[in-house]
Motif scaffolding. Sequence first.
Motif, PDB file in Angstrom:
ATOM      1  N   PRO A  63       0.802  -1.230   0.000  1.00 39.77           N
ATOM      2  CA  PRO A  63       0.000   0.000   0.000  1.00 39.77           C
ATOM      3  C   PRO A  63       0.837   1.283   0.000  1.00 39.77           C
ATOM      4  CG  PRO A  63      -0.941  -1.580   1.519  1.00 39.77           C
ATOM      5  CD  PRO A  63       0.364  -2.147   1.075  1.00 39.77           C
ATOM      6  N   LEU A  64       2.152   1.147   0.327  1.00 40.66           N
ATOM      7  CA  LEU A  64       2.996   2.333   0.423  1.00 40.66           C
ATOM      8  C   LEU A  64       4.017   2.475  -0.685  1.00 40.66           C
ATOM      9  CD1 LEU A  64       3.607   2.327   4.276  1.00 40.66           C
ATOM     10  CD2 LEU A  64       1.969   3.688   2.975  1.00 40.66           C
ATOM     11  N   GLU A  65       4.555   1.326  -1.184  1.00 44.61           N
ATOM     12  CA  GLU A  65       5.591   1.435  -2.203  1.00 44.61           C
ATOM     13  C   GLU A  65       5.882   0.071  -2.818  1.00 44.61           C
ATOM     14  OE1 GLU A  65       8.805   2.980   0.165  1.00 44.61           O
ATOM     15  OE2 GLU A  65       9.676   0.990   0.417  1.00 44.61           O
ATOM     16  N   PRO A  66       6.571   0.044  -3.956  1.00 45.80           N
ATOM     17  CA  PRO A  66       6.999  -1.239  -4.535  1.00 45.80           C
ATOM     18  C   PRO A  66       8.124  -1.847  -3.699  1.00 45.80           C
ATOM     19  CG  PRO A  66       6.988   0.525  -6.171  1.00 45.80           C
ATOM     20  CD  PRO A  66       6.862   1.181  -4.846  1.00 45.80           C
ATOM     21  N   MET A  67       8.267  -3.168  -3.825  1.00 45.47           N
ATOM     22  CA  MET A  67       9.381  -3.842  -3.155  1.00 45.47           C
ATOM     23  C   MET A  67       9.626  -5.189  -3.823  1.00 45.47           C
ATOM     24  SD  MET A  67       7.889  -5.554   0.379  1.00 45.47           S
ATOM     25  CE  MET A  67       9.409  -6.488   0.643  1.00 45.47           C
ATOM     26  N   MET A  68      10.794  -5.763  -3.547  1.00 42.75           N
ATOM     27  CA  MET A  68      11.098  -7.134  -3.934  1.00 42.75           C
ATOM     28  C   MET A  68      10.863  -8.010  -2.708  1.00 42.75           C
ATOM     29  SD  MET A  68      11.865  -6.963  -7.115  1.00 42.75           S
ATOM     30  CE  MET A  68      12.630  -8.567  -7.434  1.00 42.75           C
ATOM     31  N   ALA A  69       9.900  -8.910  -2.803  1.00 34.52           N
ATOM     32  CA  ALA A  69       9.483  -9.693  -1.642  1.00 34.52           C
ATOM     33  C   ALA A  69       9.726 -11.189  -1.872  1.00 34.52           C
ATOM     34  CB  ALA A  69       8.016  -9.441  -1.351  1.00 34.52           C
ATOM     35  N   PRO A  70       9.970 -11.946  -0.793  1.00 29.17           N
ATOM     36  CA  PRO A  70      10.235 -13.391  -0.945  1.00 29.17           C
ATOM     37  C   PRO A  70       8.969 -14.170  -1.285  1.00 29.17           C
ATOM     38  CG  PRO A  70      10.202 -12.786   1.374  1.00 29.17           C
ATOM     39  CD  PRO A  70      10.101 -11.507   0.603  1.00 29.17           C
ATOM     40  N   ALA A  71       9.116 -15.133  -2.192  1.00 33.29           N
ATOM     41  CA  ALA A  71       8.022 -16.039  -2.567  1.00 33.29           C
ATOM     42  C   ALA A  71       8.633 -17.396  -2.893  1.00 33.29           C
ATOM     43  CB  ALA A  71       7.251 -15.495  -3.766  1.00 33.29           C
ATOM     44  N   ILE A  72       7.828 -18.426  -2.764  1.00 36.55           N
ATOM     45  CA  ILE A  72       8.319 -19.769  -3.069  1.00 36.55           C
ATOM     46  C   ILE A  72       8.656 -19.863  -4.552  1.00 36.55           C
ATOM     47  CG2 ILE A  72       7.710 -22.222  -3.141  1.00 36.55           C
ATOM     48  CD1 ILE A  72       5.961 -21.721  -0.686  1.00 36.55           C
ATOM     49  N   ALA A  73       9.829 -20.379  -4.853  1.00 36.92           N
ATOM     50  CA  ALA A  73      10.297 -20.470  -6.233  1.00 36.92           C
ATOM     51  C   ALA A  73       9.875 -21.793  -6.869  1.00 36.92           C
ATOM     52  CB  ALA A  73      11.817 -20.337  -6.274  1.00 36.92           C
ATOM     53  N   GLY A  74       9.645 -21.746  -8.175  1.00 27.78           N
ATOM     54  CA  GLY A  74       9.366 -22.962  -8.925  1.00 27.78           C
ATOM     55  C   GLY A  74       7.972 -23.510  -8.673  1.00 27.78           C
ATOM     56  N   LYS A  75       7.750 -24.737  -9.093  1.00 28.49           N
ATOM     57  CA  LYS A  75       6.446 -25.363  -8.926  1.00 28.49           C
ATOM     58  C   LYS A  75       6.246 -25.752  -7.465  1.00 28.49           C
ATOM     59  CE  LYS A  75       5.674 -27.030 -13.592  1.00 28.49           C
ATOM     60  NZ  LYS A  75       5.278 -28.162 -14.448  1.00 28.49           N
ATOM     61  N   LYS A  76       5.020 -25.654  -7.040  1.00 28.28           N
ATOM     62  CA  LYS A  76       4.697 -25.972  -5.658  1.00 28.28           C
ATOM     63  C   LYS A  76       4.727 -27.486  -5.445  1.00 28.28           C
ATOM     64  CE  LYS A  76       3.901 -21.570  -5.108  1.00 28.28           C
ATOM     65  NZ  LYS A  76       4.097 -21.093  -6.491  1.00 28.28           N
ATOM     66  N   LEU A  77       4.545 -27.872  -4.216  1.00 28.43           N
ATOM     67  CA  LEU A  77       4.685 -29.288  -3.885  1.00 28.43           C
ATOM     68  C   LEU A  77       3.432 -30.088  -4.230  1.00 28.43           C
ATOM     69  CD1 LEU A  77       3.012 -29.835  -0.999  1.00 28.43           C
ATOM     70  CD2 LEU A  77       4.860 -28.420  -0.139  1.00 28.43           C
ATOM     71  N   CYS A  78       3.557 -31.393  -4.117  1.00 25.89           N
ATOM     72  CA  CYS A  78       2.452 -32.326  -4.311  1.00 25.89           C
ATOM     73  C   CYS A  78       2.380 -33.229  -3.091  1.00 25.89           C
ATOM     74  CB  CYS A  78       2.652 -33.168  -5.575  1.00 25.89           C
ATOM     75  SG  CYS A  78       1.368 -34.421  -5.833  1.00 25.89           S
ATOM     76  N   ILE A  79       1.197 -33.361  -2.537  1.00 23.88           N
ATOM     77  CA  ILE A  79       0.975 -34.274  -1.415  1.00 23.88           C
ATOM     78  C   ILE A  79       0.331 -35.539  -1.968  1.00 23.88           C
ATOM     79  CG2 ILE A  79      -0.221 -34.614   0.779  1.00 23.88           C
ATOM     80  CD1 ILE A  79      -0.231 -31.503   1.010  1.00 23.88           C
ATOM     81  N   VAL A  80       0.957 -36.670  -1.717  1.00 25.89           N
ATOM     82  CA  VAL A  80       0.425 -37.950  -2.195  1.00 25.89           C
ATOM     83  C   VAL A  80      -0.039 -38.765  -0.997  1.00 25.89           C
ATOM     84  CG1 VAL A  80       0.926 -40.116  -3.373  1.00 25.89           C
ATOM     85  CG2 VAL A  80       1.810 -37.961  -4.291  1.00 25.89           C
ATOM     86  N   SER A  81      -1.324 -39.026  -0.959  1.00 29.08           N
ATOM     87  CA  SER A  81      -1.932 -39.765   0.140  1.00 29.08           C
ATOM     88  C   SER A  81      -1.990 -41.254  -0.183  1.00 29.08           C
ATOM     89  CB  SER A  81      -3.351 -39.230   0.377  1.00 29.08           C
ATOM     90  OG  SER A  81      -4.100 -40.104   1.195  1.00 29.08           O
ATOM     91  N   ILE A  82      -1.530 -42.056   0.763  1.00 25.89           N
ATOM     92  CA  ILE A  82      -1.727 -43.501   0.668  1.00 25.89           C
ATOM     93  C   ILE A  82      -3.107 -43.793   1.251  1.00 25.89           C
ATOM     94  CG2 ILE A  82      -0.907 -45.780   1.378  1.00 25.89           C
ATOM     95  CD1 ILE A  82       1.906 -44.655   1.540  1.00 25.89           C
TER      96      ILE A  82
END
Length: 214
Positions: A63-82
């Motif tokens: 809301p105040l200014e632009p910035m470079m902020a951290p975010a998860i890189a690449g494709k997100k994870l996959c949860i595999v349920s047995i």
Amino acid sequence: MDEAIHPRLTVLSHPLVQHKLTIMRRRETSTGEFRALAREVSLLMAYELTRDLPIERVPIDTPLEPMMAPAIAGKKLCIVSILRAGDGIAAGMLDLVPSARVGHVGLYRDPVTHRPVEYYLKLPEDVADRLVIVVDPMLATGNSAAAAIERLRLAGCTNLRFACLLAVPEGLRVLAEAHPDVPVYTCAVDRALDEHAYIRPGLGDAGDRLFGTK
């Protein structure tokens, strides 16, 4: 924990995890309470499992200014349920990472041989490009976990982790022999398996307690 049991084992000793697990173990804990606690513990486990996800800087506007902020890189994870009990763990993890893809491996334990038999498999098309967290409440004989991970390797997965509420040395050794490079995260390592391949002291049949089927 002795590295001879599993070279990449992490036991989650956080007080909240241990307290909630104790309530889950109690015979008198209701289905609704058990299901809610499994979801809460799984969310806490997901926090630890995702601790080392890669980060990149992206441009955003606050809301105040632009910035470079951290975010998860690449494709997100996959949860595999047995299936089926793994769904009780996947649900809690999705509370923390709702954008994660979900896969399912259907395995049942032959009552005589205790070996896993596959009856269902559904995975995201790009599962091989993602961090895959395989979930099942109990690591008992280790056969189902090892079979599920092997099936995912055949699908091209190389970045794999396994998460469970409880494990025993027997299951950890089987998984370490089959997949020594796959990290294992659990909330406790119990004493042993009984003659019916149930974890002792354990918490009973996790699937039945999650879904109220016994």
